[in-house]
Design a protein around this motif. Structure first.
Motif, short mmCIF file in Angstrom:
data_model
loop_
_atom_site.label_atom_id
_atom_site.label_comp_id
_atom_site.label_asym_id
_atom_site.label_seq_id
_atom_site.Cartn_x
_atom_site.Cartn_y
_atom_site.Cartn_z
N LYS A 7 10.33 34.32 17.56
CA LYS A 7 10.40 32.92 18.18
C LYS A 7 11.85 32.30 18.22
N GLY A 151 7.64 20.39 19.21
CA GLY A 151 7.60 21.56 18.31
C GLY A 151 6.52 22.78 18.40
N ASP A 154 6.50 26.89 17.91
CA ASP A 154 6.16 27.59 16.84
C ASP A 154 4.56 28.08 16.94
N LYS A 210 10.28 19.22 9.97
CA LYS A 210 9.95 19.67 11.25
C LYS A 210 10.38 20.93 11.41
MG MG Z 1 11.12 23.31 16.26
#
Ligand code: MG
Ligand code: ADP
Ligand code: ASP
Length: 401
Positions: A7, A151, A154, A210
């Motif tokens: 990723k 986010g 992920d 984060k």
């Molecule tokens: Mg991120």
């Protein structure tokens, strides 16, 4: 067939030059004999740009349409990157979330994954060597597009690795060498951790680190997916996020996390009787406002003060909700410039004294503690945002990280 999931976050796909570095990582894995699933984020800043645009167009963008808009960020990334791979002679194709499909619930903007089928991916590998998947996106059972929260790529990556099974490793490439003892942008002495347990990573992420989205760590733990956090721009082996072992238990504190997105609301002179707290927090809950820290002071002459924190974006709404609900209190105060600093370590379960060290170190640095909350594996303090950098650095030093 050996499959590797890689990723790459927004800063790794920001422009053509970065994408060429990403391509080099993917080609290296392919040359090692892997079939590769690449999961991409939107280019750096793109999700924020789209959000800003939506709020220019509409006072209250429709959540479902907002998701249709936001998913275009990741769509752009996978199309451009797949073109780059094909130019290099790689057999590659892109997949959007709905084409896999990644099925989610209907909570637009923060959807949870219900199921992922790995069948299409496995059969696509009969034709292709690299599959490029748009992160962050899903689809409801009735075919509406959804996104997985900020986010969220992920989580897409870890979930795909879990669906592929067979111990598929998930490499999360970002702009730092791995998981550090604290955000390296906040403390120059921060250093990389080689191995960290799922539980500690979950706690660090929940407290504001984060570097991994919280849900991705939950997924990794639940399905036992080995996750490596590494840099797109170096060859560092990164940090392995894995099951806890005895070595990890002996470490008292593994990291310091912080969250600048804190606002405080204080209800003064609340009647001290059964139901008072419910009259404050039930309406907030019904309005979907997430409350973080809560403290109630000792009763004095039948009244107490109740203070709590919410995300800064929810402060105005929380005040409106309370205004309408009218809990019995003399007045309501608020402050938006708050931050939470947390000391995290599974070793705290078996050792005492960490809390007093936190309070002592912050006292000596002249940092005022506004609220405190603790669990088995963490101690969190609310401080003024202007004290945050000092607090992080002092605690990092205190625990010799
Ligand atoms: Mg991120
Ligand atoms: P991406 O766009 O690749 O998903 P993010 O910005 O979401 O990247 O996450 C990487 C950032 O997380 C780093 O640049 C760093 O500033 C921040 N960060 C916060 N806490 C930590 C930590 N404990 N270790 C490493 N990075 C951290
Ligand atoms: N593009 C989304 C975001 O900025 C998802 C991600 O990058 O993981 O939050």
């Amino acid at each position: 067939m050996r499959i590797l999931v890689q990723k790459f976050g927004g800063s790794s796909v920001a422009d053509l030059e970065c994408m060429k570095k990403v391509r080099a990582k993917v080609l290296a894995a392919h040359q090692e004999g892997y079939k590769v699933v690449v999961v991409l984020s939107a280019r750096y800043g793109q999700t924020n740009n789209l959000l800003e645009r939506a709020y220019q167009w509409s006072d209250e963008p429709d959540p479902a349409e907002l998701d249709v808009l936001l998913t275009t960020g990741e769509q752009e990334s996978v199309a451009l990157f797949t073109m780059l791979l094909r130019d290099a002679g790689v057999k590659a194709r892109s997949f959007l979330g709905f084409q896999i499909p990644i099925i989610t619930d209907g909570s637009h903007g923060n959807a949870r994954i219900d199921s992922i089928s790995a069948d299409k991916l496995r059969s696509a590998f009969e034709t292709y060597d690299v599959l490029v998947i748009a992160g962050f996106q899903g689809m409801t059972a009735d075919m509406r597009l959804t996104t997985l929260g900020r986010g969220g790529s992920d989580t897409s990556a870890v979930a795909v690795a879990a669906a592929l099974g067979d111990g598929t490793i998930c490499d999360i490439y970002t702009d730092v060498n791995g998981v550090y003892t604290t955000d390296p942008r906040m403390c120059k002495d921060a250093h990389k951790i080689d191995r960290i347990s799922y539980d500690e990573m979950l706690e660090l992420a929940s407290m504001g680190a984060k570097v991994l989205q919280i849900r991705s760590v939950e997924f990794a733990e639940k399905y036992n997916v080995p996750v490596r956090v590494r840099s797109t721009f170096t060859d560092d082996p990164g940090t392995l996020v894995t099951k806890e072992d005895h070595m990890m238990e002996s470490v008292l504190v593994s990291g310091i996390a912080f969250d600048k997105d804190q606002a405080r609301v204080t209800l003064c002179d609340v009647q001290d009787r059964p139901g008072s707290a419910a009259s404050i927090f039930s309406p907030l809950g019904k309005a979907g406002i997430v409350v973080d820290m809560i403290i109630q002071t000792a009763s004095r002459n039948g009244v107490t003060d109740i203070a709590f924190t919410v995300s800064r974006k929810d402060l105005g709404r929380a005040l409106d909700v309370l205004q309408k609900a009218g809990p019995e209190c003399s007045h309501i105060e608020n402050a938006s410039n708050m931050a939470k600093v947390s000391v995290v370590g599974v070793g705290m379960r078996n050792h005492s004294g960490a809390a007093s060290r936190v309070f002592d170190a912050l006292y000596k640095a002249g940092v005022n503690l506004i609220m405190i909350s603790t669990s088995e594996v963490k101690i969190s303090c609310l401080v003024a945002e202007s004290d945050l950098e000092m607090a992080v650095n002092v605690l990092h030093k205190e625990f010799e990280l």
